[in-house]
Design a protein around this motif. Sequence first.
Motif, PDB file in Angstrom:
ATOM      1  N   LEU A  40       0.816  -1.212   0.000  1.00  0.00           N
ATOM      2  CA  LEU A  40       0.000   0.000   0.000  1.00  0.00           C
ATOM      3  C   LEU A  40       0.855   1.271   0.000  1.00  0.00           C
ATOM      4  CD1 LEU A  40      -3.034   0.457  -0.009  1.00  0.00           C
ATOM      5  CD2 LEU A  40      -2.984   0.550   2.483  1.00  0.00           C
ATOM      6  N   VAL A  41       1.870   1.326   0.870  1.00  0.00           N
ATOM      7  CA  VAL A  41       2.668   2.559   0.950  1.00  0.00           C
ATOM      8  C   VAL A  41       3.417   2.801  -0.357  1.00  0.00           C
ATOM      9  CG1 VAL A  41       2.873   2.522   3.463  1.00  0.00           C
ATOM     10  CG2 VAL A  41       4.708   1.509   2.094  1.00  0.00           C
ATOM     11  N   ARG A  42       3.764   1.723  -1.053  1.00  0.00           N
ATOM     12  CA  ARG A  42       4.442   1.891  -2.336  1.00  0.00           C
ATOM     13  C   ARG A  42       3.440   2.284  -3.429  1.00  0.00           C
ATOM     14  NH1 ARG A  42       7.427  -3.279  -3.477  1.00  0.00           N
ATOM     15  NH2 ARG A  42       8.637  -2.106  -4.993  1.00  0.00           N
ATOM     16  N   TYR A  43       2.274   1.677  -3.406  1.00  0.00           N
ATOM     17  CA  TYR A  43       1.234   2.033  -4.383  1.00  0.00           C
ATOM     18  C   TYR A  43       0.921   3.524  -4.343  1.00  0.00           C
ATOM     19  CZ  TYR A  43      -1.030  -1.846  -6.872  1.00  0.00           C
ATOM     20  OH  TYR A  43      -1.341  -2.832  -7.754  1.00  0.00           O
ATOM     21  N   ILE A  44       0.707   4.021  -3.138  1.00  0.00           N
ATOM     22  CA  ILE A  44       0.271   5.415  -3.019  1.00  0.00           C
ATOM     23  C   ILE A  44       1.457   6.374  -2.998  1.00  0.00           C
ATOM     24  CG2 ILE A  44      -1.913   4.794  -1.929  1.00  0.00           C
ATOM     25  CD1 ILE A  44      -0.747   5.610   0.744  1.00  0.00           C
ATOM     26  N   GLY A  45       2.647   5.821  -3.182  1.00  0.00           N
ATOM     27  CA  GLY A  45       3.831   6.648  -3.366  1.00  0.00           C
ATOM     28  C   GLY A  45       4.262   7.441  -2.153  1.00  0.00           C
ATOM     29  N   ILE A  46       3.977   6.924  -0.946  1.00  0.00           N
ATOM     30  CA  ILE A  46       4.398   7.697   0.222  1.00  0.00           C
ATOM     31  C   ILE A  46       5.744   7.222   0.751  1.00  0.00           C
ATOM     32  CG2 ILE A  46       1.993   8.196   0.848  1.00  0.00           C
ATOM     33  CD1 ILE A  46       2.492   6.370   3.332  1.00  0.00           C
ATOM     34  N   ALA A  93      -8.249  17.543   0.251  1.00  0.00           N
ATOM     35  CA  ALA A  93      -8.565  17.282  -1.150  1.00  0.00           C
ATOM     36  C   ALA A  93      -7.301  17.311  -1.995  1.00  0.00           C
ATOM     37  CB  ALA A  93      -9.563  18.330  -1.650  1.00  0.00           C
ATOM     38  N   GLU A  94      -6.435  18.258  -1.720  1.00  0.00           N
ATOM     39  CA  GLU A  94      -5.209  18.383  -2.501  1.00  0.00           C
ATOM     40  C   GLU A  94      -4.286  17.185  -2.286  1.00  0.00           C
ATOM     41  OE1 GLU A  94      -2.945  21.995  -1.783  1.00  0.00           O
ATOM     42  OE2 GLU A  94      -1.332  21.108  -2.988  1.00  0.00           O
ATOM     43  N   ALA A  95      -4.198  16.755  -1.020  1.00  0.00           N
ATOM     44  CA  ALA A  95      -3.289  15.652  -0.691  1.00  0.00           C
ATOM     45  C   ALA A  95      -3.739  14.334  -1.307  1.00  0.00           C
ATOM     46  CB  ALA A  95      -3.166  15.512   0.830  1.00  0.00           C
ATOM     47  N   THR A  96      -5.049  14.184  -1.487  1.00  0.00           N
ATOM     48  CA  THR A  96      -5.549  12.883  -1.930  1.00  0.00           C
ATOM     49  C   THR A  96      -6.080  12.903  -3.364  1.00  0.00           C
ATOM     50  OG1 THR A  96      -7.708  13.382  -0.959  1.00  0.00           O
ATOM     51  CG2 THR A  96      -6.156  12.201   0.420  1.00  0.00           C
ATOM     52  N   ALA A  97      -5.961  14.053  -4.028  1.00  0.00           N
ATOM     53  CA  ALA A  97      -6.535  14.191  -5.366  1.00  0.00           C
ATOM     54  C   ALA A  97      -5.969  13.160  -6.349  1.00  0.00           C
ATOM     55  CB  ALA A  97      -6.292  15.596  -5.895  1.00  0.00           C
ATOM     56  N   ASP A  98      -4.665  12.921  -6.275  1.00  0.00           N
ATOM     57  CA  ASP A  98      -4.059  12.022  -7.266  1.00  0.00           C
ATOM     58  C   ASP A  98      -3.783  10.631  -6.689  1.00  0.00           C
ATOM     59  OD1 ASP A  98      -2.158  12.877  -5.530  1.00  0.00           O
ATOM     60  OD2 ASP A  98      -0.558  13.039  -7.018  1.00  0.00           O
ATOM     61  N   LEU A  99      -4.570  10.232  -5.690  1.00  0.00           N
ATOM     62  CA  LEU A  99      -4.415   8.867  -5.173  1.00  0.00           C
ATOM     63  C   LEU A  99      -4.725   7.880  -6.302  1.00  0.00           C
ATOM     64  CD1 LEU A  99      -5.999   8.284  -1.638  1.00  0.00           C
ATOM     65  CD2 LEU A  99      -3.639   7.975  -2.326  1.00  0.00           C
ATOM     66  N   PRO A 100      -3.853   6.915  -6.530  1.00  0.00           N
ATOM     67  CA  PRO A 100      -4.109   5.966  -7.619  1.00  0.00           C
ATOM     68  C   PRO A 100      -5.149   4.926  -7.194  1.00  0.00           C
ATOM     69  CG  PRO A 100      -2.141   5.320  -6.440  1.00  0.00           C
ATOM     70  CD  PRO A 100      -2.626   6.591  -5.798  1.00  0.00           C
ATOM     71  N   GLU A 101      -5.555   4.125  -8.150  1.00  0.00           N
ATOM     72  CA  GLU A 101      -6.422   2.994  -7.827  1.00  0.00           C
ATOM     73  C   GLU A 101      -5.662   2.087  -6.840  1.00  0.00           C
ATOM     74  OE1 GLU A 101      -9.021  -0.128 -10.457  1.00  0.00           O
ATOM     75  OE2 GLU A 101      -6.960   0.225 -11.085  1.00  0.00           O
ATOM     76  N   LEU A 102      -6.314   1.676  -5.770  1.00  0.00           N
ATOM     77  CA  LEU A 102      -5.639   0.897  -4.736  1.00  0.00           C
ATOM     78  C   LEU A 102      -5.625  -0.592  -5.110  1.00  0.00           C
ATOM     79  CD1 LEU A 102      -7.072   2.770  -1.642  1.00  0.00           C
ATOM     80  CD2 LEU A 102      -4.865   3.072  -2.766  1.00  0.00           C
ATOM     81  N   PRO A 103      -4.699  -1.346  -4.502  1.00  0.00           N
ATOM     82  CA  PRO A 103      -4.519  -2.743  -4.914  1.00  0.00           C
ATOM     83  C   PRO A 103      -5.805  -3.589  -4.864  1.00  0.00           C
ATOM     84  CG  PRO A 103      -2.920  -2.133  -3.209  1.00  0.00           C
ATOM     85  CD  PRO A 103      -3.710  -0.919  -3.517  1.00  0.00           C
ATOM     86  N   ASP A 104      -6.594  -3.434  -3.823  1.00  0.00           N
ATOM     87  CA  ASP A 104      -7.816  -4.259  -3.707  1.00  0.00           C
ATOM     88  C   ASP A 104      -8.764  -3.980  -4.873  1.00  0.00           C
ATOM     89  OD1 ASP A 104      -6.839  -5.283  -1.424  1.00  0.00           O
ATOM     90  OD2 ASP A 104      -8.167  -4.181  -0.063  1.00  0.00           O
ATOM     91  N   ALA A 105      -8.924  -2.693  -5.182  1.00  0.00           N
ATOM     92  CA  ALA A 105      -9.831  -2.304  -6.267  1.00  0.00           C
ATOM     93  C   ALA A 105      -9.291  -2.811  -7.599  1.00  0.00           C
ATOM     94  CB  ALA A 105      -9.980  -0.790  -6.294  1.00  0.00           C
ATOM     95  N   LYS A 106      -7.985  -2.692  -7.752  1.00  0.00           N
ATOM     96  CA  LYS A 106      -7.352  -3.121  -8.996  1.00  0.00           C
ATOM     97  C   LYS A 106      -7.522  -4.636  -9.181  1.00  0.00           C
ATOM     98  CE  LYS A 106      -3.432  -0.659 -10.224  1.00  0.00           C
ATOM     99  NZ  LYS A 106      -3.770   0.082 -11.434  1.00  0.00           N
ATOM    100  N   ALA A 129       0.606  -7.013  -7.639  1.00  0.00           N
ATOM    101  CA  ALA A 129       1.539  -6.958  -6.501  1.00  0.00           C
ATOM    102  C   ALA A 129       2.169  -5.578  -6.373  1.00  0.00           C
ATOM    103  CB  ALA A 129       2.613  -8.025  -6.646  1.00  0.00           C
ATOM    104  N   THR A 130       2.583  -5.002  -7.485  1.00  0.00           N
ATOM    105  CA  THR A 130       3.078  -3.626  -7.449  1.00  0.00           C
ATOM    106  C   THR A 130       2.364  -2.850  -8.553  1.00  0.00           C
ATOM    107  OG1 THR A 130       4.865  -3.921  -9.059  1.00  0.00           O
ATOM    108  CG2 THR A 130       5.399  -4.414  -6.760  1.00  0.00           C
ATOM    109  N   ARG A 131       2.376  -1.546  -8.392  1.00  0.00           N
ATOM    110  CA  ARG A 131       1.719  -0.689  -9.369  1.00  0.00           C
ATOM    111  C   ARG A 131       2.407  -0.809 -10.725  1.00  0.00           C
ATOM    112  NH1 ARG A 131       1.310   5.431  -7.579  1.00  0.00           N
ATOM    113  NH2 ARG A 131       0.782   6.185  -9.650  1.00  0.00           N
ATOM    114  N   GLU A 132       3.742  -0.904 -10.702  1.00  0.00           N
ATOM    115  CA  GLU A 132       4.515  -0.975 -11.936  1.00  0.00           C
ATOM    116  C   GLU A 132       4.134  -2.229 -12.722  1.00  0.00           C
ATOM    117  OE1 GLU A 132       5.812  -0.492  -8.865  1.00  0.00           O
ATOM    118  OE2 GLU A 132       6.084   1.664  -9.136  1.00  0.00           O
ATOM    119  N   LEU A 133       4.034  -3.347 -11.998  1.00  0.00           N
ATOM    120  CA  LEU A 133       3.692  -4.610 -12.662  1.00  0.00           C
ATOM    121  C   LEU A 133       2.275  -4.539 -13.235  1.00  0.00           C
ATOM    122  CD1 LEU A 133       4.583  -7.530 -13.296  1.00  0.00           C
ATOM    123  CD2 LEU A 133       3.552  -8.218 -11.135  1.00  0.00           C
TER     124      LEU A 133
END
Lengths: 95, 477
Positions: free
Chosen positions: B176-182, B289-302, B322-326
């Motif tokens: 999750l922390v890698r998906y959302i880029g934090i 709103a600004e902090a979460t505007a560009d949140l990507p699709e999360l792993p469960d949803a994907k 497993a990872t966003r890149e993959l």
Amino acid sequence: MSLDSSDIEKIAHLARLGIDPERTARYAADLSNILDLVARMDAVDTAGVDPMAHPLHMVQRLRPDQPSEPDQREPFQSIAPLTEGGLYLVPKVIE
Amino acid sequence: MPWETVIGLEIHTQLATQSKIFSGAPTAFGAAPNTQACAIDLGLPGVLPVLNERAVKLAVRFGKAIEAEIAPRSIFARKNYFYPDLPKGYQISQYELPIVGRGQVEIVLDDGTVKTVGVTRAHLEEDAGKSLHEDFHGLTGIDLNRAGTPLLEIVSEPDMRSPQEAVAYAKKIHQLVRYIGISDGNMQEGSFRMDANVSVRPVGQKALGTRAEIKNVNSFRFLEKAIQFEVERQIDLIEGGGTVVQETRLYDAAKDETRSMRGKEEANDYRYFPDPDLLPVEIDAAFLAEATADLPELPDAKRARFQVDHGLSEYDANLLTATRELADYFETVARDSGEPKLAANWVGGELMAALNKTEGDLAGCPISATRLAGLIRRIQDGTISGKIAKQVFEAMWNGGGDADQVIEAQGLRQITDSGAIETLIDAIIAANPDQVEQYRAGKDKVFGFFVGQAMKQSGGKANPAQVNDILKRKLAP
């Protein structure tokens, strides 16, 4: 609330303060007085009052995430008792 | 007596900022010792911490991703203890009013069941420096580059019941922390560190047993082994008439055991109080709103979407998200080839095997998603067979260009000219009269021999379906 000598010794140890054993009793009495004052304030009905984390009615300003501090290792280490290879040296701590 | 294991995790993840949480010193990994430790990080007199906006944003992103309540107002506290890698004598952390409140994540267990694990809270804090205990003539070397690095400490509920569940949860948070880029989640560099609170209780008992905390585990494998060892130690202890002592323990990977960090108990009196140097942090709707505007699709949803949109099995969907890149790579291959299932097989199979073999990652992958899609299109349109495709893949991996270039250069185009295949098969039948007789006498297995011969003599290029059809026709009695 009253503190005894063992409380004073524990507090001093936690704060890494060396205190004169002869003065322990006096510190215990002084600190107990302070705590009594706190206890009196604590008795005031504060229901409906938000706890205050800071006396100023202001909120934290935020800083943009940009590195701005240059390397100043040399002046900082010139006041350190012991350094080697860029590291500060301290008495050994064993975990 | 049957025992139940109860585990809660505290995970420290380093936030992906350029500068420290309270100072403008850089956070780049691997700099020369103490060259990234400024006056604030050193706790010199007269300095004032100022909070890094991005650290706050990244914490908010995490809160949103686990459906937690973001505190509209949070405060920083001082956690007091003495250790040479903590120059101020206190760590700035959050105690009451953390920035992220209660949330939850779902983990998938080995048997496929889904379990919800509660996240109690997540709070911002600064990291300490690093102590080096070797090679300094009996002294300890201190590097304060890491001091003041922003961390998000993620505290779970004691919801896990086995080492495997704990690992599944830790992996989920890592993903999750890698998906959302934090956070880069780099475990070798200490960007993701885990503490496990472990206790046991008789099955059916409500009250929790006394727990031990295993500190600073930096691999999922060690986490599982450390908890496994600790559970057995506690059960042996209690069954032998002893009691578990609440304490901090360290996992020794070389000996595969946990051992007590003696003397830490009294130091656990941290005397937290609000830090007078920092004002309360307020987060309004605009900031949120600004902090979460560009949140990507999360792993469960994907994962769920891959099953619906691309018709993938749960297993494949899990593997490929497993990872966003993959996941992005797979989706490009699926879209460009128009063959999601073949894409899943190739990305999850050949490609991942090749990456594992070379210990590479997708960023340095020699075959782009578009090119892999090109290869799949050539299988689909019958230019090459699936078997030859593996040969093409290997050549592409080794820099042979795109699929068409490899097929052309190596002459791998599939033979679909039925006349040519017939000629080939006629020759094989003529050369193997014994096998022909056996087959016609009812020995069906011999059929495979003929297929093998045809493929071998065509260099694997004959269209397998056509070979089958023609052989069946010609061998018929």
